[in-house]
Design an enzyme around this catalytic site. Structure first.
Site, PDB file in Angstrom:
ATOM      1  N   TYR A   1      15.297  17.032 -60.803  1.00  0.00           N
ATOM      2  CA  TYR A   1      15.930  16.047 -59.979  1.00  0.00           C
ATOM      3  C   TYR A   1      16.704  16.496 -58.835  1.00  0.00           C
ATOM      4  O   TYR A   1      16.957  16.799 -58.228  1.00  0.00           O
ATOM      5  CB  TYR A   1      16.187  15.016 -60.764  1.00  0.00           C
ATOM      6  CG  TYR A   1      16.988  13.549 -60.205  1.00  0.00           C
ATOM      7  CD1 TYR A   1      15.844  12.910 -60.170  1.00  0.00           C
ATOM      8  CD2 TYR A   1      18.248  13.956 -59.450  1.00  0.00           C
ATOM      9  CE1 TYR A   1      16.414  11.558 -59.027  1.00  0.00           C
ATOM     10  CE2 TYR A   1      18.301  12.972 -58.773  1.00  0.00           C
ATOM     11  CZ  TYR A   1      17.502  11.523 -58.481  1.00  0.00           C
ATOM     12  OH  TYR A   1      17.728  10.366 -57.676  1.00  0.00           O
TER      13      TYR A   1
ATOM     14  N   PHE B   1      10.969   7.166 -28.151  1.00  0.00           N
ATOM     15  CA  PHE B   1       9.883   7.023 -28.848  1.00  0.00           C
ATOM     16  C   PHE B   1      10.219   6.317 -29.663  1.00  0.00           C
ATOM     17  O   PHE B   1      11.345   5.750 -29.551  1.00  0.00           O
ATOM     18  CB  PHE B   1      10.003   7.744 -29.582  1.00  0.00           C
ATOM     19  CG  PHE B   1       8.906   8.346 -30.464  1.00  0.00           C
ATOM     20  CD1 PHE B   1       7.559   8.648 -30.252  1.00  0.00           C
ATOM     21  CD2 PHE B   1       9.056   8.067 -32.123  1.00  0.00           C
ATOM     22  CE1 PHE B   1       6.136   7.982 -31.061  1.00  0.00           C
ATOM     23  CE2 PHE B   1       7.681   7.715 -32.772  1.00  0.00           C
ATOM     24  CZ  PHE B   1       6.153   7.846 -32.204  1.00  0.00           C
ATOM     25  N   THR B   2       9.368   5.159 -30.211  1.00  0.00           N
ATOM     26  CA  THR B   2       9.081   3.529 -31.236  1.00  0.00           C
ATOM     27  C   THR B   2      10.346   4.101 -31.803  1.00  0.00           C
ATOM     28  O   THR B   2      10.940   2.980 -32.259  1.00  0.00           O
ATOM     29  CB  THR B   2       7.413   3.344 -31.269  1.00  0.00           C
ATOM     30  OG1 THR B   2       7.184   4.773 -32.277  1.00  0.00           O
ATOM     31  CG2 THR B   2       6.663   3.473 -30.339  1.00  0.00           C
TER      32      THR B   2
ATOM     33  N   ASP C   1      15.081  15.931 -31.276  1.00  0.00           N
ATOM     34  CA  ASP C   1      13.739  15.361 -31.803  1.00  0.00           C
ATOM     35  C   ASP C   1      12.851  16.614 -31.624  1.00  0.00           C
ATOM     36  O   ASP C   1      12.132  16.859 -30.637  1.00  0.00           O
ATOM     37  CB  ASP C   1      13.354  13.567 -31.384  1.00  0.00           C
ATOM     38  CG  ASP C   1      11.897  13.475 -31.532  1.00  0.00           C
ATOM     39  OD1 ASP C   1      11.548  14.164 -32.917  1.00  0.00           O
ATOM     40  OD2 ASP C   1      11.567  12.034 -31.570  1.00  0.00           O
TER      41      ASP C   1
ATOM     42  N   LYS D   1       3.779  16.902 -38.305  1.00  0.00           N
ATOM     43  CA  LYS D   1       3.429  17.520 -36.943  1.00  0.00           C
ATOM     44  C   LYS D   1       3.745  18.777 -36.598  1.00  0.00           C
ATOM     45  O   LYS D   1       2.754  19.534 -37.714  1.00  0.00           O
ATOM     46  CB  LYS D   1       4.143  16.761 -35.789  1.00  0.00           C
ATOM     47  CG  LYS D   1       3.906  15.188 -35.322  1.00  0.00           C
ATOM     48  CD  LYS D   1       5.328  14.367 -36.035  1.00  0.00           C
ATOM     49  CE  LYS D   1       5.106  13.009 -35.295  1.00  0.00           C
ATOM     50  NZ  LYS D   1       5.470  11.484 -36.452  1.00  0.00           N
TER      51      LYS D   1
ATOM     52  N   ARG E   1      -0.574   2.989 -26.272  1.00  0.00           N
ATOM     53  CA  ARG E   1       0.416   3.945 -25.830  1.00  0.00           C
ATOM     54  C   ARG E   1       0.825   3.049 -24.304  1.00  0.00           C
ATOM     55  O   ARG E   1       1.527   3.944 -23.760  1.00  0.00           O
ATOM     56  CB  ARG E   1       1.066   5.396 -25.569  1.00  0.00           C
ATOM     57  CG  ARG E   1       0.885   6.161 -27.110  1.00  0.00           C
ATOM     58  CD  ARG E   1       1.767   6.248 -28.397  1.00  0.00           C
ATOM     59  NE  ARG E   1       1.888   5.276 -29.186  1.00  0.00           N
ATOM     60  CZ  ARG E   1       2.451   5.027 -29.861  1.00  0.00           C
ATOM     61  NH1 ARG E   1       3.097   6.418 -30.724  1.00  0.00           N
ATOM     62  NH2 ARG E   1       2.480   3.995 -31.095  1.00  0.00           N
TER      63      ARG E   1
ATOM     64  N   PHE F   1       3.168  -2.221 -32.645  1.00  0.00           N
ATOM     65  CA  PHE F   1       1.669  -1.833 -32.363  1.00  0.00           C
ATOM     66  C   PHE F   1       0.898  -1.711 -33.873  1.00  0.00           C
ATOM     67  O   PHE F   1      -0.404  -1.760 -33.805  1.00  0.00           O
ATOM     68  CB  PHE F   1       1.858  -0.562 -31.552  1.00  0.00           C
ATOM     69  CG  PHE F   1       2.753   0.699 -32.164  1.00  0.00           C
ATOM     70  CD1 PHE F   1       4.042   0.280 -31.678  1.00  0.00           C
ATOM     71  CD2 PHE F   1       2.455   1.491 -32.649  1.00  0.00           C
ATOM     72  CE1 PHE F   1       5.107   0.580 -32.570  1.00  0.00           C
ATOM     73  CE2 PHE F   1       2.917   2.301 -33.265  1.00  0.00           C
ATOM     74  CZ  PHE F   1       4.572   1.982 -33.390  1.00  0.00           C
TER      75      PHE F   1
HETATM   76  O1  PLI Z   1       6.482   9.556 -38.404  1.00  0.00           O
HETATM   77  P1  PLI Z   1       7.763  10.172 -38.408  1.00  0.00           P
HETATM   78  O2  PLI Z   1       8.494   9.152 -39.371  1.00  0.00           O
HETATM   79  O3  PLI Z   1       7.583  11.345 -39.575  1.00  0.00           O
HETATM   80  O4  PLI Z   1       8.070  10.330 -37.467  1.00  0.00           O
HETATM   81  C1  PLI Z   1       8.750   9.298 -36.089  1.00  0.00           C
HETATM   82  C2  PLI Z   1       8.468  10.463 -35.017  1.00  0.00           C
HETATM   83  C3  PLI Z   1      10.002  10.862 -34.751  1.00  0.00           C
HETATM   84  N1  PLI Z   1       9.012  11.417 -33.467  1.00  0.00           N
HETATM   85  C4  PLI Z   1       8.469  11.973 -32.412  1.00  0.00           C
HETATM   86  C5  PLI Z   1       8.653  12.652 -30.976  1.00  0.00           C
HETATM   87  C6  PLI Z   1       7.354  11.073 -33.223  1.00  0.00           C
HETATM   88  O5  PLI Z   1       6.425  11.604 -32.615  1.00  0.00           O
HETATM   89  C7  PLI Z   1       7.274  10.743 -34.352  1.00  0.00           C
HETATM   90  C8  PLI Z   1       6.515  10.144 -34.821  1.00  0.00           C
HETATM   91  N2  PLI Z   1       5.166  10.115 -34.318  1.00  0.00           N
HETATM   92  C9  PLI Z   1       4.007   9.576 -34.640  1.00  0.00           C
HETATM   93  C10 PLI Z   1       4.001   9.235 -36.066  1.00  0.00           C
HETATM   94  C11 PLI Z   1       2.917   9.099 -33.705  1.00  0.00           C
HETATM   95  O6  PLI Z   1       1.850   9.151 -34.136  1.00  0.00           O
HETATM   96  O7  PLI Z   1       2.671  10.372 -32.623  1.00  0.00           O
END
Ligand code: PLI
Length: 467
Positions: A73, A125-126, A216, A259, A383, A450
């Site tokens: 934990y 970013f969203t 970011d 990513k 987008r 979206f």
């Molecule tokens: O999907 P998360 O919560 O692990 O990460 C959010 C996020 C933050 N910053 C940027 C630049 C992103 O591209 C991002 C998530 N992007 C997604 C899910 C995408 O499809 O681009």
């Protein structure tokens, strides 16, 4: 460059079968999904370019790492491995794991933004802007104008416009700016990098005014690769060195591990200020979990630590970007309007130019995602106006200058043949583009619409003329 010089820097050990259904079935399924590609079942998709987030293939080393998970934990061995990877590759002092990127966005927004404060950024970013707004912040776009022009070939469209930032500082005062939200690369602009020259100038300006930079860094290694390729003075520097230099010019970071870092789930907040760290370390317990796991399993932290190291491997990142550019060049050469320059994590189609008969209010990019699915079973993402959401003050839609469809390429998943098939499907839709109907939104959720919005098709001229 000839294709033969940059084949995949890996071989395939395990395969996952794909299923391709008929166009007729797809037309029925996408209607049932409310003409929203997020609402499709993945098994009904042939080639899935919805996102490059959490969809990559882990390496044999990462899979081996899963077996080394320490699921205690508190104080898991894997947390310390993740922390060490952040120190080694990014150089930030303190690390708080989160379940994914938006978990870190939530924490930093709550900690640094007070209601009424401004948060400038190199495009929104969203999820990032939503967390800033939920904390009472006001997002201000300070990216260079070129980023809003899909046809501009400017190589560093992620750059901050220093004049815009300076204007904001003199208008509202540095004390009312929570921090500069700085993305490497800029997703919504088409996966565009920022240059180190620009970042150094931004650093100078923000330091003069005691404004923090929160980075970011979901795709920082991809940004580092573009700097190595394009920025004078960096051709002989390693991706690892450039990545660390970028981080050294910022004060902290939010990171989606899904990513660059090649994991299916995970994220982190990194920060150099001990006071902010102490608060984050406490707050994370409320929303994510103990500060030594923050919503991640031990095994996932291990896989992320390994993925961070793999993300700065020269062969990996070079192939990654070449593969995206391969698709981009196929489309560009076929006359498809794509955002220039081609980005690093996906190819962005200019839907406004592709479907000129559909006005923005009839959601051309969303309509194009539907057409691509129907034509080839290709899943992409809107987008444009749907992703941009509504203005918090006026309640009206945001009307972004970019109305795009993103074909995001998952890491280490598809071969070049898959991308040939994707290009054929896009060209097929382009040849019949005036038959693509527009859409009307019939269900609109409150947050990040979206993902769950539903639509119905509406005829747009000149489709009716053709029939
Ligand atoms: O999907 P998360 O919560 O692990 O990460 C959010 C996020 C933050 N910053 C940027 C630049 C992103 O591209 C991002 C998530 N992007 C997604 C899910 C995408 O499809 O681009």
């Amino acid at each position: 460059m000839k294709k033969a010089t940059w084949a995949e820097p890996y071989k395939i050990k395990m395969v996952e079968p794909l299923r391709n259904i008929t166009r007729n079935e797809r037309e029925k399924l996408v209607k049932l999904a409310g003409y929203n590609t997020f609402q499709l079942k993945a098994e009904d998709v042939y080639i899935d370019l919805l996102t490059d987030s959490g969809t990559g293939a882990m390496s044999d080393r990462q899979w081996a790492g899963l077996m080394m998970g320490d699921e205690s934990y508190s104080g898991s061995r894997n947390f310390y491995r993740l922390e060490a990877a952040v120190h080694e590759y990014y150089g930030y002092k303190y690390v708080v794991p989160t379940h994914q990127g938006r978990g870190a966005e939530h924490l930093i927004s709550r900690l640094l933004i007070r209601p009424g404060m401004y948060v400038p950024g190199n495009m929104y970013f969203t999820s990032t802007r939503l967390h800033q707004e939920l904390a009472g912040g006001i997002f201000v776009d300070v990216i260079v104008d070129e980023a809003h022009d899909p046809d501009s070939g400017f190589p560093f469209k992620g750059n901050v416009d220093l004049q815009k930032l300076e204007n904001l500082i003199s208008k509202v005062g540095a004390a009312n700016i929570a921090y500069l939200s700085l993305a490497t690369t800029v997703n919504m602009a088409g996966g565009q990098p920022i240059s180190l020259e620009n970042l150094k100038q931004v650093r100078k300006l923000t330091q003069q005014h005691n404004i923090l930079i929160i980075h970011d860094m979901a795709r920082v290694a991809e940004n580092a690769y573009m700097i190595q390729q394009l920025e004078p003075g960096y051709a002989d520097k390693s991706i690892a060195a450039i990545t660390k230099e970028i981080c050294s010019l910022t004060d902290g970071a939010v990171m989606s591990g899904k990513k660059d870092a090649l994991v299916n789930i995970g994220g982190l907040l990194a920060i150099n200020d001990q006071g902010v760290y102490e608060e984050a370390k406490n707050l994370v317990i409320v929303y994510e979990g103990m500060h030594t796991y923050g919503g991640m399993a031990g095994r996932d932290m291990e896989a992320m630590a390994i993925g961070i190291a793999e993300s700065v491997d020269e062969d990996h990142i070079s192939f990654r970007v070449h593969q995206v550019h391969y698709l981009g060049n196929l489309l560009r050469d076929a006359g498809i309007p794509v955002v220039k320059p081609i980005g690093t994590h996906g190819v962005f189609i200019n839907a406004a130019a592709f479907l000129p008969h559909i006005p923005q209010i009839k959601f051309p990019a969303q309509a194009l995602t539907v057409a691509l699915y129907e034509a080839g079973g290709i899943r992409s993402v809107e987008r444009g106006i749907v992703s941009a959401g509504r203005n918090k003050e006026t309640g009206d839609h945001h009307y972004p200058s970019l109305e795009l469809v993103r074909l995001a390429i998952p890491r280490r998943v598809y071969t070049m043949s898959h991308l040939d098939v994707v290009a054929d499907a896009v060209v097929d839709v382009f040849e019949n583009r005036y038959r693509v109907p527009g859409l009307e939104m019939v269900f609109e959720p409150k947050y990040m619409r979206f993902f769950q919005a539903r639509f119905e098709q509406v005829v747009c001229e000149p489709q009716s003329i053709l029939e």
